[in-house]
Design a protein around this motif. Structure first.
Motif, PDB file in Angstrom:
ATOM      1  N   TYR A  95      41.145  38.497  42.837  1.00 29.10           N
ATOM      2  CA  TYR A  95      41.846  38.157  44.099  1.00 29.10           C
ATOM      3  C   TYR A  95      42.230  36.952  44.183  1.00 29.10           C
ATOM      4  N   TRP A  97      44.204  35.910  46.964  1.00 31.18           N
ATOM      5  CA  TRP A  97      44.283  35.578  48.647  1.00 31.18           C
ATOM      6  C   TRP A  97      45.900  35.318  48.946  1.00 31.18           C
ATOM      7  N   GLY A 100      46.534  37.852  51.759  1.00 30.92           N
ATOM      8  CA  GLY A 100      45.718  37.557  52.740  1.00 30.92           C
ATOM      9  C   GLY A 100      44.302  38.475  52.834  1.00 30.92           C
ATOM     10  N   TYR A 101      43.546  38.037  53.744  1.00 33.00           N
ATOM     11  CA  TYR A 101      42.361  38.902  53.865  1.00 33.00           C
ATOM     12  C   TYR A 101      42.235  40.405  53.684  1.00 33.00           C
ATOM     13  N   GLU A 102      43.253  40.806  54.443  1.00 36.84           N
ATOM     14  CA  GLU A 102      43.615  42.214  54.622  1.00 36.84           C
ATOM     15  C   GLU A 102      43.749  43.232  53.417  1.00 36.84           C
ATOM     16  N   ASN A 104      42.209  41.799  50.392  1.00 39.70           N
ATOM     17  CA  ASN A 104      41.250  41.728  49.392  1.00 39.70           C
ATOM     18  C   ASN A 104      40.471  43.201  49.221  1.00 39.70           C
TER      19      ASN A 104
END
Length: 134
Positions: A95, A97, A100-102, A104
């Motif tokens: 991954y 990023w 974004g974090y959501e 991952n």
């Protein structure tokens, strides 16, 4: 950025050779992906790009065209490198990023793959032979 790569020369006299091109994009869905890595082949001066689309491509900068497109993976390619003799192309998958974090997924495996380089895939064609003006 914007799925583009730009070749810019440092010497003012070489600025006329600058160019940019679009690469890591999906023409069917019009989705644009980040270019995460560029690696140059020392012997031929050609290069590879890899990106968030999970694909990597070999390019001939002198003739401004793609040499080879490889099958995309299901995860982004985050880093690349050619071996010192140019016979192996290594790339890291995981991954990046870019979403974004959501997005991952910690359960997805991260790994490095090695690809044997066929010289005919990475060796660019000689640029048009024009007499030098220097």
């Amino acid at each position: 950025i914007e799925g583009r790569v730009s070749i810019d020369h440092i010497q003012e006299s070489d600025r006329k050779l600058d160019f940019a091109f679009k690469c890591h994009r999906d023409s069917d869905t019009h989705v644009i992906y980040a270019v995460n890595s560029i690696s140059f082949h020392e012997e031929y001066g050609t290069f590879a790009t890899a990106g968030s689309d999970g694909g990597f491509y070999f390019w001939d900068k002198d003739n401004k065209h793609r040499l080879k497109q490889f099958q995309r993976l299901n995860q982004p390619i985050t880093a690349t490198a050619f071996s010192s003799d140019g016979s192996v192309f290594a790339y890291a998958v995981g991954y990046d990023w870019s979403k974004g974090y959501e997005h991952n997924d910690p359960n997805l495996r991260k790994y490095v793959l090695l690809h044997g380089v066929n010289p005919s895939d990475i060796k660019g064609k000689k640029a048009n032979s024009k007499p030098s003006r220097r």
